[in-house]
Design an enzyme around this catalytic site. Structure first.
Site, PDB file in Angstrom:
ATOM      1  N   ASN A   7     -10.189   0.137  -0.200  1.00 39.86           N
ATOM      2  CA  ASN A   7      -9.253   0.032   0.917  1.00 39.86           C
ATOM      3  C   ASN A   7      -9.951   0.333   2.240  1.00 39.86           C
ATOM      4  OD1 ASN A   7      -7.461  -0.248  -1.197  1.00 39.86           O
ATOM      5  ND2 ASN A   7      -6.002   1.241  -0.425  1.00 39.86           N
TER       6      ASN A   7
ATOM      7  N   GLU B 280      -1.611   5.750  -9.050  1.00 43.05           N
ATOM      8  CA  GLU B 280      -2.566   6.740  -8.546  1.00 43.05           C
ATOM      9  C   GLU B 280      -2.470   8.034  -9.332  1.00 43.05           C
ATOM     10  OE1 GLU B 280      -4.000   8.961  -4.416  1.00 43.05           O
ATOM     11  OE2 GLU B 280      -2.681   7.225  -4.308  1.00 43.05           O
TER      12      GLU B 280
ATOM     13  N   HIS C 178      -9.145   4.617  -2.272  1.00 43.20           N
ATOM     14  CA  HIS C 178      -8.438   4.707  -0.994  1.00 43.20           C
ATOM     15  C   HIS C 178      -9.276   5.550  -0.035  1.00 43.20           C
ATOM     16  CE1 HIS C 178      -4.201   3.346  -2.020  1.00 43.20           C
ATOM     17  NE2 HIS C 178      -4.870   3.215  -3.153  1.00 43.20           N
ATOM     18  N   GLY C 179      -8.902   5.517   1.243  1.00 46.24           N
ATOM     19  CA  GLY C 179      -9.575   6.364   2.233  1.00 46.24           C
ATOM     20  C   GLY C 179     -11.057   6.095   2.339  1.00 46.24           C
ATOM     21  N   ALA C 180     -11.446   4.802   2.281  1.00 47.18           N
ATOM     22  CA  ALA C 180     -12.860   4.461   2.170  1.00 47.18           C
ATOM     23  C   ALA C 180     -13.453   3.856   3.440  1.00 47.18           C
ATOM     24  CB  ALA C 180     -13.073   3.512   0.986  1.00 47.18           C
TER      25      ALA C 180
ATOM     26  N   ASP D 227       0.838  -1.192   0.000  1.00 48.96           N
ATOM     27  CA  ASP D 227       0.000   0.000   0.000  1.00 48.96           C
ATOM     28  C   ASP D 227       0.877   1.247   0.000  1.00 48.96           C
ATOM     29  OD1 ASP D 227      -2.334   1.496   0.138  1.00 48.96           O
ATOM     30  OD2 ASP D 227      -2.456   1.400   2.326  1.00 48.96           O
TER      31      ASP D 227
END
Length: 309
Positions: A254, A134, A211-213, A82
């Site tokens: 994620n 990304e 991401h950041g979910a 990651d």
């Protein structure tokens, strides 16, 4: 079953309209809780390791524990880096047995991001390892990834086709309004589904990553505060928004903060109810169970990948 890369897993997820959970691991109990939950729901799984987790637990320990989990569950499991910060870290993970890596060049200018990602892709593909890249920058803090709101930016759909073509990456993390960490939104959370839809039109069939979910489950924030914590109220990503994303082009979601909240909440509750306990097997059992049940909830109610192993 041996470790697998993400290629076939994502192909099935895209065609099936569901997403795979990518859960961050740091120690044995977290690995056990995640894999036990996935086994109970017969779900494919991505175990992802940050640079901070490698530093904390050591690469060799994490790999051996993941190998044990695969032997124990016989699930298809991807081992993923990651937020790989540079080529050297990605190379070390590839050489050390990871089946997937993320190279995060999102902080670089477009051409430099392409060059760095392409370098990782060339090394990884020669070794049957898949690569996530990304475009766009998420705000928030996760281990060594720290991006202020001022420095964050949405993904520009007009760039994705050129980026994917020139780099050869296998999946793409995009920024549509999610945020790293537990404290995400002061107002009403909003995800830019228009950006996701436009990206999927420009990259048909291509796996997208969020991401950041984490959703910052209120019950666990309340539990932590009830048993001596001091966490302010936090609004995460609503799970109905994540379900919608999983039904579109998003194949990997994620989840890290929700695991930490479950683990910490169960620990605090255990010590409050059993202040005389000092045996780690007692309190870590509760923490592991919290992880397991959180993972089962995410697999069934958010990701939709139950029964897909």
């Amino acid at each position: 079953m041996p470790m697998v890369n993400s290629k076939e897993m994502f192909k099935k997820a895209y065609e099936g309209g569901y997403a795979i959970g990518a859960f961050n691991v740091n120690n044995m109990e977290i690995i056990q809780g995640i894999t036990e939950g996935a086994k109970m729901e017969n779900a494919p799984l991505i175990l992802q390791v940050s640079a901070g987790a490698r530093k904390y637990a050591k690469h060799v320990y994490l790999m051996k524990m993941i190998e044990a989990a695969i032997e124990d569950t016989d699930l298809p499991i991807v081992v993923h880096l990651d937020h790989g910060p540079d080529f050297e870290t990605c190379k070390s993970c590839i050489d050390g047995g990871f089946t997937s890596v993320m190279i995060d060049g999102s902080h670089l200018p477009f051409e430099e991001n392409i060059a760095l990602t392409r370098k990782v892709v060339e090394y990884a593909h020669d070794r049957n390892v898949t690569v996530e890249a990304e475009l766009g920058r998420l705000a928030g803090v996760e281990d060594d990834v720290k991006v202020s709101a001022e420095d964050s930016s949405y993904t520009r759909p007009e760039e994705v086709e050129e980026f994917a073509t020139r780099t050869g990456c296998d999946s793409l993390a995009i920024a549509i309004g999610t945020s790293h960490g537990a404290f995400k939104f002061k107002g009403e959370p909003k995800l830019r589904f228009d950006i996701l839809e436009e990206v999927s039109k420009r990259l048909p069939g291509f796996p997208i990553v969020l991401h950041g979910a984490s959703s910052v489950i209120p019950s666990y924030v309340d539990m932590i505060n009830q048993y001596g914590g001091n966490m302010p109220g936090a609004q995460g990503v609503p799970e109905e928004m994540l379900r919608k994303a999983a039904s579109m082009a998003v194949c990997k979601i994620n989840i890290d903060s929700d695991l930490r909240l479950a683990f910490t909440g169960e620990l605090r509750k255990h010590f409050a109810e059993h202040p005389d306990h000092f045996d780690p097997r007692q309190y870590l059992t509760d923490a592991r169970t919290g992880i397991r049940e959180m993972v089962r909830h995410k697999i069934v109610d958010v990701l939709g990948c139950n029964g897909k192993a």
